[in-house]
Design a protein around this motif. Sequence first.
Motif, PDB file in Angstrom:
ATOM      1  N   HIS A 168       0.822  -1.231   0.000  1.00  0.00           N
ATOM      2  CA  HIS A 168       0.000   0.000   0.000  1.00  0.00           C
ATOM      3  C   HIS A 168       0.851   1.273   0.000  1.00  0.00           C
ATOM      4  O   HIS A 168       0.313   2.377  -0.145  1.00  0.00           O
ATOM      5  N   ARG A 188      -4.437  -1.493   1.913  1.00  0.00           N
ATOM      6  CA  ARG A 188      -4.411  -0.423   2.907  1.00  0.00           C
ATOM      7  C   ARG A 188      -5.444  -0.680   4.001  1.00  0.00           C
ATOM      8  O   ARG A 188      -5.159  -0.492   5.198  1.00  0.00           O
ATOM      9  N   GLU A 192      -4.651  -1.145   7.989  1.00  0.00           N
ATOM     10  CA  GLU A 192      -5.207  -0.235   8.992  1.00  0.00           C
ATOM     11  C   GLU A 192      -6.081  -0.968  10.000  1.00  0.00           C
ATOM     12  O   GLU A 192      -6.057  -0.670  11.192  1.00  0.00           O
TER      13      GLU A 192
END
Length: 518
Positions: free
Chosen positions: A246, A360, A364
């Motif tokens: 990412h 991503r 996260e």
Amino acid sequence: MATVIPPPNKRQRLENAENTRKQQDVASIPHDLGSFRVQFVDKTTGKPTGGLVSIPVADSTVKNLELLLNSLQGNDASERVPYRFAYQPDNGNQSSDPGVDIASDLHKSILQPGLKTTEDTISLQYTPQAVFRVRAVSRCSSSIPGHGEAILATQFSSASSSRMVTGSGDNTARIWDCDTGTPLHTLKGHTSWVLVVSWSPDDSMIATGSMDNTVRLWDPQSGAALGQPLKGHTKWVRSLAWEPYHLQSPGRPRLASASKDATVRIWDVVSKRIEIVLSGHKGSVSCVRWGGTGKIYTSSQDKTVKIWDSSTGSLLSTLTAHAHWVNHLALSTDFVLRTAYHDHTGQVPASDIQKLAKARLQFETSATIAREIVERLVSASDDFTIYLWNPSSTLKPIARLLGHQKQVNHVTFSPNGQLIASAGFDNHVKLWNSSDGRFLFSLRAHVGPVYMTSFSADSRLLVSASKDTTLKVWDVATGKMKEDLIGHKDEVFAVDWAPDGGRVASGGKDKAVRIWRH
């Protein structure tokens, strides 16, 4: 003459003692202690789930809390999610204070230590555990000869357990088809031992590092070398780390290589050029890790861990606590960075934009604690200790993990980031809580130094490789051995559990690759 029943063997005696202990534990919660008022809180977002719920103390086991939370969320039996619970003190800072893990029930974890009474309202944080379950490997499905010398490194593809790469002392790396148990390609080009192999997060390239001071790149589909070797190091290449998917510029992935020449070099793998040289260590660099927030972490025989900015190459900070060589590093996000946009479903996004978004999101989700991105680091050393760090908040270690009696060779985080496993030359594997470094179990069964460990994708099992020629599979919830995998004829140097949980691969001094399945 009457038949005399033989006395129970050691395993039966241990099982009887364990059953007796469990029965005593169940009976030890009195039924007249009243009820707790509990508020469930999502640890990732910090938002409450449902209203206050009254739970009798006698029924406050983790299993019952799990059932209650699933019913509050409207999940039926087929889509029930397993959860892990922790109590956060009212004055605690969620990012720095991990709180109290609820191991078996609220009575033992909260009431007995005097943290709360039945008069109080308890806020319970929950985090989902893996929704799939990996079965313990129990048999050797393939023993594949091919290498001419000891196998020093192994790694599965980030996409599936069908393909795997090994590096050997015969100057080659090999790609194997694990479905059929046959060799696919031999990667020839290095002129000395292949010490480290690394599959790129998007499954498109393999990098190998060698004692001939070079890094080489390969096409996993054809086994062909991708251009010339990456030359620049003046001594052995000991560790490799790919830039997280990412963070990559589209079509231009980067690779970090750590060497005995005390430098780390960042390569543009398309142009085959050195972008940045990270020089600052005074001794051999033993390990490099590329974090999901754009930081590079390196450990060295100069007793330090250094943190670098991956875009500029500038030194951000130096972590000094160890009294001897630092052998290995691990990040709490290692697993999710390795797998990028791949997951246990096997579904790959169609476009590059979707792949980037999924990678991503998965990073996260994995790294968020109390609405903050937290990437913890653990370092293992020849000084018999392990240090747990949270470099984003403080340069002092969170915890010093003591217990090993000899050098600590390898550390790794579980895929869910909640456990740390350490392997030492004292023949032991130890498990620790990754939030506060609390010791959990010492896994004892090996009779020789343990070289490496690897968690299953659901974080419920651990496999260890040892000098005693065996692999052992452990249940991390109980600290008990589940399987003893016998088959290697000499020391086992390398082991890896596939990211999809299907297989374990191992290799060592007997020159044979072994694939293990359930």
